[in-house]
Design a protein around this motif. Structure first.
Motif, mmCIF file in Angstrom:
data_model
loop_
_atom_site.group_PDB
_atom_site.id
_atom_site.type_symbol
_atom_site.label_atom_id
_atom_site.label_comp_id
_atom_site.label_asym_id
_atom_site.label_seq_id
_atom_site.Cartn_x
_atom_site.Cartn_y
_atom_site.Cartn_z
ATOM 1 N N GLY A 110 3.549 3.954 12.092
ATOM 2 C CA GLY A 110 2.798 2.736 11.808
ATOM 3 C C GLY A 110 1.579 3.005 10.934
ATOM 4 O O GLY A 110 1.329 2.293 9.969
ATOM 5 N N TRP A 111 0.835 4.040 11.240
ATOM 6 C CA TRP A 111 -0.315 4.390 10.415
ATOM 7 C C TRP A 111 0.135 4.857 9.042
ATOM 8 O O TRP A 111 -0.455 4.492 8.027
ATOM 9 C CB TRP A 111 -1.167 5.470 11.093
ATOM 10 C CG TRP A 111 -2.048 4.878 12.131
ATOM 11 C CD1 TRP A 111 -1.864 4.923 13.477
ATOM 12 C CD2 TRP A 111 -3.225 4.101 11.916
ATOM 13 N NE1 TRP A 111 -2.855 4.219 14.105
ATOM 14 C CE2 TRP A 111 -3.706 3.708 13.175
ATOM 15 C CE3 TRP A 111 -3.914 3.691 10.777
ATOM 16 C CZ2 TRP A 111 -4.857 2.930 13.330
ATOM 17 C CZ3 TRP A 111 -5.062 2.915 10.937
ATOM 18 C CH2 TRP A 111 -5.516 2.553 12.194
ATOM 19 N N LEU A 112 1.176 5.668 9.015
ATOM 20 C CA LEU A 112 1.686 6.165 7.739
ATOM 21 C C LEU A 112 2.172 5.011 6.864
ATOM 22 O O LEU A 112 1.847 4.931 5.680
ATOM 23 C CB LEU A 112 2.820 7.162 7.980
ATOM 24 C CG LEU A 112 3.488 7.743 6.738
ATOM 25 C CD1 LEU A 112 2.482 8.513 5.903
ATOM 26 C CD2 LEU A 112 4.647 8.641 7.148
ATOM 27 N N VAL A 113 2.935 4.094 7.458
ATOM 28 C CA VAL A 113 3.432 2.927 6.723
ATOM 29 C C VAL A 113 2.264 2.090 6.210
ATOM 30 O O VAL A 113 2.246 1.665 5.056
ATOM 31 C CB VAL A 113 4.392 2.096 7.606
ATOM 32 C CG1 VAL A 113 4.614 0.710 7.042
ATOM 33 C CG2 VAL A 113 5.717 2.822 7.776
ATOM 34 N N GLY A 114 1.270 1.865 7.062
ATOM 35 C CA GLY A 114 0.105 1.087 6.639
ATOM 36 C C GLY A 114 -0.593 1.706 5.440
ATOM 37 O O GLY A 114 -0.965 1.006 4.494
ATOM 38 N N MET A 115 -0.752 3.015 5.450
ATOM 39 C CA MET A 115 -1.403 3.684 4.327
ATOM 40 C C MET A 115 -0.521 3.646 3.075
ATOM 41 O O MET A 115 -1.030 3.482 1.962
ATOM 42 C CB MET A 115 -1.753 5.132 4.692
ATOM 43 C CG MET A 115 -2.775 5.260 5.811
ATOM 44 S SD MET A 115 -4.213 4.171 5.718
ATOM 45 C CE MET A 115 -4.939 4.581 4.174
ATOM 46 N N LEU A 116 0.786 3.791 3.243
ATOM 47 C CA LEU A 116 1.691 3.701 2.090
ATOM 48 C C LEU A 116 1.662 2.311 1.470
ATOM 49 O O LEU A 116 1.707 2.173 0.249
ATOM 50 C CB LEU A 116 3.121 4.078 2.495
ATOM 51 C CG LEU A 116 3.407 5.564 2.631
ATOM 52 C CD1 LEU A 116 4.790 5.790 3.238
ATOM 53 C CD2 LEU A 116 3.283 6.260 1.291
ATOM 54 N N VAL A 117 1.594 1.276 2.307
ATOM 55 C CA VAL A 117 1.502 -0.091 1.785
ATOM 56 C C VAL A 117 0.242 -0.227 0.938
ATOM 57 O O VAL A 117 0.270 -0.769 -0.163
ATOM 58 C CB VAL A 117 1.499 -1.132 2.929
ATOM 59 C CG1 VAL A 117 1.185 -2.525 2.398
ATOM 60 C CG2 VAL A 117 2.825 -1.127 3.663
ATOM 61 N N PHE A 118 -0.856 0.299 1.448
ATOM 62 C CA PHE A 118 -2.115 0.217 0.700
ATOM 63 C C PHE A 118 -1.997 0.932 -0.649
ATOM 64 O O PHE A 118 -2.350 0.380 -1.689
ATOM 65 C CB PHE A 118 -3.260 0.807 1.524
ATOM 66 C CG PHE A 118 -4.567 0.819 0.783
ATOM 67 C CD1 PHE A 118 -5.279 -0.350 0.597
ATOM 68 C CD2 PHE A 118 -5.067 1.996 0.254
ATOM 69 C CE1 PHE A 118 -6.471 -0.352 -0.105
ATOM 70 C CE2 PHE A 118 -6.254 2.006 -0.448
ATOM 71 C CZ PHE A 118 -6.960 0.828 -0.624
ATOM 72 N N ALA B 245 2.066 -8.513 1.868
ATOM 73 C CA ALA B 245 1.643 -7.106 1.853
ATOM 74 C C ALA B 245 0.542 -6.845 2.864
ATOM 75 O O ALA B 245 0.577 -5.845 3.596
ATOM 76 C CB ALA B 245 1.188 -6.711 0.444
ATOM 77 N N GLN B 246 -0.433 -7.735 2.955
ATOM 78 C CA GLN B 246 -1.530 -7.510 3.892
ATOM 79 C C GLN B 246 -1.071 -7.641 5.339
ATOM 80 O O GLN B 246 -1.477 -6.854 6.201
ATOM 81 C CB GLN B 246 -2.672 -8.477 3.593
ATOM 82 C CG GLN B 246 -3.381 -8.150 2.303
ATOM 83 C CD GLN B 246 -4.487 -9.125 1.974
ATOM 84 O OE1 GLN B 246 -4.644 -10.170 2.603
ATOM 85 N NE2 GLN B 246 -5.275 -8.793 0.970
#
Length: 192
Positions: A152-160, A127-128
């Protein structure tokens, strides 16, 4: 189909393999509820069909993700900056950690034990690395990389949010599907 064709479809194949394994093995396991039980339970020690699930649900998608990320690495533009290079490396770490989840299965009889801890470590690493890799790839402004910039930013925030804020079996499934879609949309294996 040539190597570029295999790479082009490997991300989508990873997502479909994972989805088929979760749905198929989940339907075969008595009492298994997709909305209440974690995906890893399907591959836990002592669960019927655990080894085939780990092969098809974690290792095969992970290997297909390695193929996808290898194609991405081959597409790095000459002189790519450190964010792109590190983003690709983090995506490779995520793919290898996904394989690791299958190699180090949960122990259904001892969820706080060492085997379960190793599985949880692989999940955390996956996940990280996925989150960091997606965000770093968003810095790519070269031709062919622009289409991952905002996602990429959107995906990163969704993962978080899904992995570290919401949590739970449903959020975990959305997170795994998000990874598969991300892999399927990466600019690999085609001349963009």
């Amino acid at each position: 189909m040539n190597f570029r064709g295999v790479v082009r479809w490997s991300g989508l194949a990873a997502a479909l393999a994972w989805l088929a394994a979760v749905v198929g093995f989940g339907a075969r396991l008595p009492g298994y509820d997709q909305m209440r039980h974690p995906v890893a339970l399907l591959g836990a020690h002592g669960v019927p069909g655990a080894m085939p699930f780990n092969l098809l649900g974690f290792m095969l998608p992970g290997v297909l993700a390695v193929v996808t990320v290898s194609g991405l690495a081959r597409r790095l533009p000459p002189g790519a900056g450190w964010p792109l290079r590190l983003g690709v490396q983090m995506q490779m770490v995520a793919a290898l950690a996904f394989i690791g989840m299958g190699l180090l299965p949960l122990d259904a009889g001892d969820v706080d034990g060492p085997a379960s801890g190793l599985h949880a470590s692989m999940w955390m690493l996956w996940a990280q690395a996925f989150m960091l890799g997606a965000m770093l790839l968003s810095w790519g402004r070269q031709s062919g990389w622009r289409r991952v910039a905002i996602p990429g930013w959107l995906v990163g925030m969704l993962v978080f949010v899904l992995g570290f804020v919401l949590g739970g079996p449903f959020a975990q499934r959305l997170l795994f599907l998000l990874w598969g879609l991300w892999l399927a949309l990466l600019p690999v294996g085609r001349g963009e």
